[in-house]
Design a protein around this motif. Structure first.
Motif, short mmCIF file in Angstrom:
data_model
loop_
_atom_site.label_atom_id
_atom_site.label_comp_id
_atom_site.label_asym_id
_atom_site.label_seq_id
_atom_site.Cartn_x
_atom_site.Cartn_y
_atom_site.Cartn_z
N ASN A 91 65.32 7.58 4.07
CA ASN A 91 64.66 8.56 4.90
C ASN A 91 62.79 9.47 4.18
OD1 ASN A 91 64.92 11.28 6.63
ND2 ASN A 91 65.50 12.35 4.95
N ALA A 92 62.21 8.97 2.89
CA ALA A 92 61.68 9.24 3.25
C ALA A 92 60.55 7.81 3.14
CB ALA A 92 61.12 8.72 1.31
N GLU A 93 61.02 7.00 3.85
CA GLU A 93 60.13 6.12 4.23
C GLU A 93 59.88 6.47 5.89
OE1 GLU A 93 62.00 2.11 3.64
OE2 GLU A 93 61.09 1.99 1.20
N ASP A 94 61.09 7.09 6.53
CA ASP A 94 60.64 7.02 7.80
C ASP A 94 59.86 8.34 8.05
OD1 ASP A 94 62.57 5.70 8.62
OD2 ASP A 94 64.13 6.87 8.55
N ILE A 95 60.09 9.71 6.84
CA ILE A 95 59.42 10.86 6.97
C ILE A 95 57.53 10.37 6.74
CG2 ILE A 95 58.66 12.83 5.40
CD1 ILE A 95 61.47 13.37 5.02
N LYS A 96 56.90 9.70 5.73
CA LYS A 96 55.82 8.83 4.91
C LYS A 96 55.51 8.67 6.52
CE LYS A 96 53.42 6.09 2.26
NZ LYS A 96 53.31 5.45 0.69
N SER A 97 56.36 6.91 7.38
CA SER A 97 55.46 6.37 8.68
C SER A 97 55.74 7.57 9.79
CB SER A 97 56.63 5.67 9.61
OG SER A 97 56.55 4.91 10.49
N ALA A 98 56.80 8.71 10.08
CA ALA A 98 56.07 9.86 10.60
C ALA A 98 54.84 10.53 10.51
CB ALA A 98 57.63 10.49 11.19
N ARG A 99 55.02 11.31 9.30
CA ARG A 99 53.28 11.52 9.18
C ARG A 99 52.47 10.48 8.88
NH1 ARG A 99 52.04 14.14 3.89
NH2 ARG A 99 49.80 15.38 4.01
N ALA A 100 52.52 9.97 9.08
CA ALA A 100 50.84 8.75 8.93
C ALA A 100 50.69 8.68 10.80
CB ALA A 100 51.32 7.62 8.18
N LYS A 101 51.87 8.11 11.74
CA LYS A 101 51.67 8.03 13.30
C LYS A 101 50.96 9.37 14.01
CE LYS A 101 54.08 7.11 17.38
NZ LYS A 101 53.34 7.85 18.05
N ARG A 102 51.02 10.58 13.47
CA ARG A 102 50.93 11.83 13.56
C ARG A 102 49.54 12.21 12.74
NH1 ARG A 102 55.61 14.14 11.22
NH2 ARG A 102 54.88 15.23 9.82
N ASN A 103 49.32 11.31 11.85
CA ASN A 103 48.26 11.76 10.92
C ASN A 103 46.88 10.99 12.14
OD1 ASN A 103 46.18 12.38 9.46
ND2 ASN A 103 45.60 10.29 8.97
N ARG A 104 47.42 9.42 12.27
CA ARG A 104 46.71 8.61 13.67
C ARG A 104 46.06 8.46 14.81
NH1 ARG A 104 50.27 4.51 11.30
NH2 ARG A 104 51.10 4.62 12.91
N ASP A 105 47.07 9.60 15.34
CA ASP A 105 47.46 10.54 16.50
C ASP A 105 46.49 11.33 16.55
OD1 ASP A 105 49.18 8.56 17.56
OD2 ASP A 105 50.58 10.28 17.68
N ALA A 106 46.70 12.16 15.77
CA ALA A 106 46.02 13.50 15.52
C ALA A 106 44.05 13.08 15.52
CB ALA A 106 45.70 14.52 14.16
#
Length: 79
Positions: free
Chosen positions: A14-29
């Motif tokens: 779950n922590a890895e999923d959250i980290k991965s999702a945050r990284a994707k949002r950051n890349r998109d931003a």
């Protein structure tokens, strides 16, 4: 002994999923931000061109008016 089943730690997953999702949002931003910067630069360059052209037109008009003034009054005043 040999019958151990490898299981994932749900908390870690779950922590890895959250980290991965945050990284994707950051890349998109970051991508959106770079695109907005490019668009703003292009818009400002266009505005700069329009204003530079207008300055050139006004400078030519000013020179013509100075020539007309000299032709009419015979001497150039300080402008």
């Amino acid at each position: 002994m040999g019958g151990e089943i490898a299981t994932e730690d749900p908390a870690r997953s779950n922590a890895e999923d959250i980290k991965s999702a945050r990284a994707k949002r950051n890349r998109d931003a970051a991508t959106r931000s770079r695109q907005q910067t490019k668009e703003k630069k292009k818009r400002l360059e266009g505005e700069n061109k329009v204003l530079s052209d207008r300055i050139s037109e006004l400078e030519k008009e000013h020179e013509e008016l100075q020539r007309q003034y000299i032709a009419k009054y015979g001497q150039r005043k300080s402008f």
